[in-house]
Design an enzyme around this catalytic site. Structure first.
Site, PDB file in Angstrom:
ATOM      1  N   TYR A  93       0.842  -1.203   0.000  1.00 48.43           N
ATOM      2  CA  TYR A  93       0.000   0.000   0.000  1.00 48.43           C
ATOM      3  C   TYR A  93       0.877   1.252   0.000  1.00 48.43           C
ATOM      4  O   TYR A  93       0.739   2.112  -0.876  1.00 48.43           O
ATOM      5  CB  TYR A  93      -0.891  -0.041   1.239  1.00 48.43           C
ATOM      6  CG  TYR A  93      -1.902   1.082   1.344  1.00 48.43           C
ATOM      7  CD1 TYR A  93      -3.029   1.116   0.530  1.00 48.43           C
ATOM      8  CD2 TYR A  93      -1.737   2.096   2.284  1.00 48.43           C
ATOM      9  CE1 TYR A  93      -3.971   2.147   0.640  1.00 48.43           C
ATOM     10  CE2 TYR A  93      -2.671   3.121   2.405  1.00 48.43           C
ATOM     11  CZ  TYR A  93      -3.783   3.133   1.588  1.00 48.43           C
ATOM     12  OH  TYR A  93      -4.711   4.148   1.706  1.00 48.43           O
TER      13      TYR A  93
ATOM     14  N   ASN B 171     -14.013  -0.786  13.968  1.00 44.66           N
ATOM     15  CA  ASN B 171     -13.860  -1.892  14.926  1.00 44.66           C
ATOM     16  C   ASN B 171     -14.402  -1.518  16.305  1.00 44.66           C
ATOM     17  O   ASN B 171     -15.222  -2.239  16.892  1.00 44.66           O
ATOM     18  CB  ASN B 171     -12.378  -2.243  15.094  1.00 44.66           C
ATOM     19  CG  ASN B 171     -11.943  -3.360  14.171  1.00 44.66           C
ATOM     20  OD1 ASN B 171     -12.665  -3.702  13.227  1.00 44.66           O
ATOM     21  ND2 ASN B 171     -10.784  -3.918  14.416  1.00 44.66           N
ATOM     22  N   PHE B 172     -13.939  -0.381  16.848  1.00 47.69           N
ATOM     23  CA  PHE B 172     -14.323   0.001  18.211  1.00 47.69           C
ATOM     24  C   PHE B 172     -15.832   0.239  18.305  1.00 47.69           C
ATOM     25  O   PHE B 172     -16.472  -0.159  19.286  1.00 47.69           O
ATOM     26  CB  PHE B 172     -13.575   1.266  18.654  1.00 47.69           C
ATOM     27  CG  PHE B 172     -12.108   1.054  19.001  1.00 47.69           C
ATOM     28  CD1 PHE B 172     -11.501  -0.195  18.860  1.00 47.69           C
ATOM     29  CD2 PHE B 172     -11.340   2.115  19.478  1.00 47.69           C
ATOM     30  CE1 PHE B 172     -10.156  -0.377  19.173  1.00 47.69           C
ATOM     31  CE2 PHE B 172      -9.990   1.939  19.804  1.00 47.69           C
ATOM     32  CZ  PHE B 172      -9.396   0.704  19.645  1.00 47.69           C
TER      33      PHE B 172
ATOM     34  N   ASP C  60       3.335  -0.709  12.476  1.00 46.97           N
ATOM     35  CA  ASP C  60       2.217   0.177  12.825  1.00 46.97           C
ATOM     36  C   ASP C  60       2.782   1.547  13.229  1.00 46.97           C
ATOM     37  O   ASP C  60       3.550   1.642  14.191  1.00 46.97           O
ATOM     38  CB  ASP C  60       1.469  -0.453  14.007  1.00 46.97           C
ATOM     39  CG  ASP C  60       0.069   0.097  14.174  1.00 46.97           C
ATOM     40  OD1 ASP C  60      -0.876  -0.510  13.658  1.00 46.97           O
ATOM     41  OD2 ASP C  60      -0.064   1.155  14.834  1.00 46.97           O
TER      42      ASP C  60
ATOM     43  N   ARG D 218     -10.594  -1.276  10.412  1.00 50.42           N
ATOM     44  CA  ARG D 218     -10.071   0.022  10.812  1.00 50.42           C
ATOM     45  C   ARG D 218     -10.523   0.332  12.229  1.00 50.42           C
ATOM     46  O   ARG D 218     -11.550  -0.152  12.702  1.00 50.42           O
ATOM     47  CB  ARG D 218     -10.500   1.112   9.831  1.00 50.42           C
ATOM     48  CG  ARG D 218      -9.617   1.078   8.603  1.00 50.42           C
ATOM     49  CD  ARG D 218      -9.874   2.221   7.680  1.00 50.42           C
ATOM     50  NE  ARG D 218     -10.791   1.854   6.626  1.00 50.42           N
ATOM     51  CZ  ARG D 218     -10.997   2.606   5.543  1.00 50.42           C
ATOM     52  NH1 ARG D 218     -10.370   3.740   5.400  1.00 50.42           N
ATOM     53  NH2 ARG D 218     -11.840   2.209   4.616  1.00 50.42           N
TER      54      ARG D 218
ATOM     55  N   GLY E  13      -1.897   0.985  23.213  1.00 48.48           N
ATOM     56  CA  GLY E  13      -2.939   1.986  22.971  1.00 48.48           C
ATOM     57  C   GLY E  13      -2.436   3.415  23.060  1.00 48.48           C
ATOM     58  O   GLY E  13      -3.220   4.360  23.010  1.00 48.48           O
TER      59      GLY E  13
HETATM   60  P1  NAD Z   1     -12.707   1.721   0.321  1.00 48.06           P
HETATM   61  O1  NAD Z   1     -12.001   0.411   0.389  1.00 48.06           O
HETATM   62  O2  NAD Z   1     -14.027   1.851   0.966  1.00 48.06           O
HETATM   63  O3  NAD Z   1     -12.850   2.206  -1.189  1.00 48.06           O
HETATM   64  C1  NAD Z   1     -11.985   1.804  -2.223  1.00 48.06           C
HETATM   65  C2  NAD Z   1     -12.848   1.498  -3.444  1.00 48.06           C
HETATM   66  O4  NAD Z   1     -12.001   1.126  -4.540  1.00 48.06           O
HETATM   67  C3  NAD Z   1     -13.784   0.306  -3.193  1.00 48.06           C
HETATM   68  O5  NAD Z   1     -15.072   0.636  -3.650  1.00 48.06           O
HETATM   69  C4  NAD Z   1     -13.155  -0.809  -4.020  1.00 48.06           C
HETATM   70  O6  NAD Z   1     -14.097  -1.765  -4.449  1.00 48.06           O
HETATM   71  C5  NAD Z   1     -12.535  -0.029  -5.160  1.00 48.06           C
HETATM   72  N1  NAD Z   1     -11.436  -0.729  -5.823  1.00 48.06           N
HETATM   73  C6  NAD Z   1     -10.385  -1.396  -5.244  1.00 48.06           C
HETATM   74  N2  NAD Z   1      -9.567  -1.887  -6.196  1.00 48.06           N
HETATM   75  C7  NAD Z   1     -10.111  -1.541  -7.399  1.00 48.06           C
HETATM   76  C8  NAD Z   1      -9.749  -1.772  -8.742  1.00 48.06           C
HETATM   77  N3  NAD Z   1      -8.627  -2.467  -9.062  1.00 48.06           N
HETATM   78  N4  NAD Z   1     -10.541  -1.287  -9.727  1.00 48.06           N
HETATM   79  C9  NAD Z   1     -11.679  -0.593  -9.430  1.00 48.06           C
HETATM   80  N5  NAD Z   1     -12.080  -0.337  -8.166  1.00 48.06           N
HETATM   81  C10 NAD Z   1     -11.294  -0.813  -7.163  1.00 48.06           C
HETATM   82  O7  NAD Z   1     -11.682   2.802   0.917  1.00 48.06           O
HETATM   83  P2  NAD Z   1     -11.851   4.361   1.160  1.00 48.06           P
HETATM   84  O8  NAD Z   1     -11.602   4.605   2.586  1.00 48.06           O
HETATM   85  O9  NAD Z   1     -13.085   4.853   0.545  1.00 48.06           O
HETATM   86  O10 NAD Z   1     -10.590   4.923   0.363  1.00 48.06           O
HETATM   87  C11 NAD Z   1     -10.711   5.542  -0.900  1.00 48.06           C
HETATM   88  C12 NAD Z   1      -9.350   6.071  -1.324  1.00 48.06           C
HETATM   89  O11 NAD Z   1      -8.863   7.000  -0.370  1.00 48.06           O
HETATM   90  C13 NAD Z   1      -8.287   4.982  -1.439  1.00 48.06           C
HETATM   91  O12 NAD Z   1      -7.475   5.254  -2.567  1.00 48.06           O
HETATM   92  C14 NAD Z   1      -7.494   5.135  -0.178  1.00 48.06           C
HETATM   93  O13 NAD Z   1      -6.164   4.718  -0.350  1.00 48.06           O
HETATM   94  C15 NAD Z   1      -7.587   6.616   0.080  1.00 48.06           C
HETATM   95  N6  NAD Z   1      -7.418   6.922   1.507  1.00 48.06           N
HETATM   96  C16 NAD Z   1      -8.412   6.679   2.411  1.00 48.06           C
HETATM   97  C17 NAD Z   1      -8.208   6.945   3.766  1.00 48.06           C
HETATM   98  C18 NAD Z   1      -9.278   6.733   4.807  1.00 48.06           C
HETATM   99  O14 NAD Z   1      -9.019   6.966   5.973  1.00 48.06           O
HETATM  100  N7  NAD Z   1     -10.462   6.320   4.474  1.00 48.06           N
HETATM  101  C19 NAD Z   1      -6.964   7.429   4.191  1.00 48.06           C
HETATM  102  C20 NAD Z   1      -5.969   7.628   3.245  1.00 48.06           C
HETATM  103  C21 NAD Z   1      -6.201   7.381   1.900  1.00 48.06           C
HETATM  104  N1  UDP Z   2      -6.110  -0.452  16.086  1.00 47.99           N
HETATM  105  C1  UDP Z   2      -6.482  -0.938  17.322  1.00 47.99           C
HETATM  106  N2  UDP Z   2      -7.526  -1.808  17.392  1.00 47.99           N
HETATM  107  C2  UDP Z   2      -8.237  -2.195  16.312  1.00 47.99           C
HETATM  108  C3  UDP Z   2      -7.862  -1.686  15.041  1.00 47.99           C
HETATM  109  C4  UDP Z   2      -6.783  -0.818  14.965  1.00 47.99           C
HETATM  110  O1  UDP Z   2      -5.870  -0.593  18.351  1.00 47.99           O
HETATM  111  O2  UDP Z   2      -9.186  -2.980  16.458  1.00 47.99           O
HETATM  112  C5  UDP Z   2      -4.992   0.514  15.995  1.00 47.99           C
HETATM  113  C6  UDP Z   2      -3.941   0.186  14.949  1.00 47.99           C
HETATM  114  O3  UDP Z   2      -2.957  -0.674  15.461  1.00 47.99           O
HETATM  115  C7  UDP Z   2      -3.379   1.559  14.627  1.00 47.99           C
HETATM  116  C8  UDP Z   2      -4.580   2.485  14.814  1.00 47.99           C
HETATM  117  O4  UDP Z   2      -5.522   1.768  15.603  1.00 47.99           O
HETATM  118  O5  UDP Z   2      -2.383   1.911  15.550  1.00 47.99           O
HETATM  119  C9  UDP Z   2      -5.240   2.909  13.498  1.00 47.99           C
HETATM  120  O6  UDP Z   2      -5.485   1.743  12.744  1.00 47.99           O
HETATM  121  P1  UDP Z   2      -6.253   1.746  11.358  1.00 47.99           P
HETATM  122  O7  UDP Z   2      -6.141   0.371  10.794  1.00 47.99           O
HETATM  123  O8  UDP Z   2      -7.603   2.321  11.515  1.00 47.99           O
HETATM  124  O9  UDP Z   2      -5.453   2.785  10.447  1.00 47.99           O
HETATM  125  P2  UDP Z   2      -3.908   3.030  10.126  1.00 47.99           P
HETATM  126  O10 UDP Z   2      -3.043   2.143  10.936  1.00 47.99           O
HETATM  127  O11 UDP Z   2      -3.789   2.740   8.668  1.00 47.99           O
HETATM  128  O12 UDP Z   2      -3.732   4.444  10.479  1.00 47.99           O
END
Ligand code: NAD
Ligand code: UDP
Ligand code: UDP
Length: 313
Positions: A144, A189-190, A272, A185, A206
């Site tokens: 990723y 989860n929480f 992490d 996430r 934590g």
């Molecule tokens: P999500 O998993 O809900 O959405 C991703 C979407 O992309 C899904 O609908 C999935 O089916 C689609 N997808 C995956 N692979 C694909 C492919 N090969 N072709 C077509 N569609 C495909 O996640 P999200 O939280 O909505 O994230 C959306 C974007 O924002 C992502 O690019 C993610 O990396 C970025 N982003 C999100 C967060 C966040 O906290 N939610 C943080 C940082 C970056």
């Molecule tokens: N985390 C946690 N319990 C859970 C899921 C995640 O303590 O059930 C922690 C995880 O280890 C990380 C933070 O929460 O430190 C955020 O995790 P998340 O997967 O939401 O996002 P990211 O690590 O990509 O920021």
């Protein structure tokens, strides 16, 4: 000139973005392979004549005619992106190449949904866009992190080489309704655990921190960024700078959900990040954007969403 392509449009952020674009009277083409997104996320839009849904995987070429592209396709939660890591890198890299090729042919503005993960386990705090990051290239999160870093490289090379109008945003942890209940996430989860009265799973001690942005604020940032002055490419951080430990988040959710769930401590996953908080001065300066929704208000709405989702099961 208002045809907009949203890749990953049936996902969490993508579906909220489609809602907003339809509200703004755009013609929206939502492309998704439904890996983590679902049809129910956009089913309420299906009767709208300005909305079209296409099942397609962005790792394959796509020939359509649009004016603007939001490239969001990519699983975002560690559980999902690590499920098929090779596909995650392909989606980020081949998906970026195809969408950039499409934008180049159409001379369309294209926005990339990048991530705070490009900073890895950061050594500076808060993270500013000029920081190059501290990323493990060979760990379980690398598909990723490095996939998204390579996508940023491709965006800037298409910009320099082909004069493409690019916009790169680095999204920090965002939450809200339509998060997938099983995507692992922390916020989903929480909340699910609190509502079901199950143990709250804290990874590590934590004390690691994250900064959580409510989805509506984030979508406003995406809209402002694609409309920003020509030549402003970013990368620009989008996130809420209020920082919390995972223990604080758990306590807040227990209180708001009125839950008696117990906290349990599980091992911290590999690589992490210890702390994360965006510096958003660039977004504030260039696109006049700051988030408005505080954690308590955003969590209340999100808890209500999960309550009705789980009640319907
Ligand atoms: P999500 O998993 O809900 O959405 C991703 C979407 O992309 C899904 O609908 C999935 O089916 C689609 N997808 C995956 N692979 C694909 C492919 N090969 N072709 C077509 N569609 C495909 O996640 P999200 O939280 O909505 O994230 C959306 C974007 O924002 C992502 O690019 C993610 O990396 C970025 N982003 C999100 C967060 C966040 O906290 N939610 C943080 C940082 C970056
Ligand atoms: N985390 C946690 N319990 C859970 C899921 C995640 O303590 O059930 C922690 C995880 O280890 C990380 C933070 O929460 O430190 C955020 O995790 P998340 O997967 O939401 O996002 P990211 O690590 O990509 O920021
Ligand atoms: N592409 C696409 N739709 C288009 C134009 C291009 O999906 O409308 C894809 C195509 O698969 C191509 C990639 O985008 O391989 C990169 O296009 P570019 O024009 O940059 O490079 P080339 O065609 O020379 O490989």
């Amino acid at each position: 000139m208002n045809r907009v392509l949203v890749t990953g449009g049936a996902g969490f952020l993508g579906s909220h973005l489609c809602d907003r674009l339809i509200e703004d009277r755009m013609d929206v083409l939502c492309v998704d392979n439904f890996f983590t997104g679902t049809k129910p996320n956009v089913s309420h839009l299906m009767d709208n004549r300005n909305f079209e849904l296409l099942r397609h995987d962005v790792t394959f070429p796509l020939y359509v005619e649009v004016d603007k592209i939001f490239n969001l396709a990519c699983p975002a939660s560690p559980v999902h992106y690590q499920h098929d890591p090779v596909q995650t890198t392909k989606t980020s890299v081949h998906g970026a190449i195809n969408m950039l090729g499409l934008a180049k042919r159409l001379k369309a503005t294209i926005l990339q949904a990048s991530t705070s993960e490009v900073y890895g386990n950061p050594e500076i705090h808060p993270q500013i866009e000029s920081y190059w990051g501290h990323v493990n290239p060979i760990g379980p999160r690398s598909c990723y992190d490095e996939g998204k870093r390579c996508a940023e490289t491709l965006f800037f090379d298409y910009h320099r080489q082909h004069n493409l109008d690019i916009k790169v945003v680095r999204i920090f942890n965002t939450y809200g309704p339509r998060m997938h209940p099983n995507d692992g996430r922390v916020v989903s989860n929480f909340i699910v655990q609190a509502v079901r009265g199950e143990d709250i799973t804290i990874y590590g001690d934590g004390q690691q921190t994250r900064s959580f942005c409510y989805v509506d604020d984030l979508i406003e940032g995406l809209i402002r960024m694609i409309a920003s002055e020509s030549g402003f490419t970013g990368p620009v951080n989008l996130g809420n700078p209020d920082e919390f430990t995972m223990l604080e988040l758990a306590e807040q959710i227990l209180k708001l959900a009125g839950s008696k769930s117990k906290l349990i401590f599980l091992p911290l996953p590999a690589d992490d990040p210890k702390q994360r908080k965006p510096d958003i001065s660039l977004a504030s300066e260039k696109i006049d954007w700051t988030p408005n929704v505080n954690l308590e208000d955003g969590l209340k709405v999100t808890i209500e969403y999960f309550r009705s989702l789980l009640a319907a099961e």
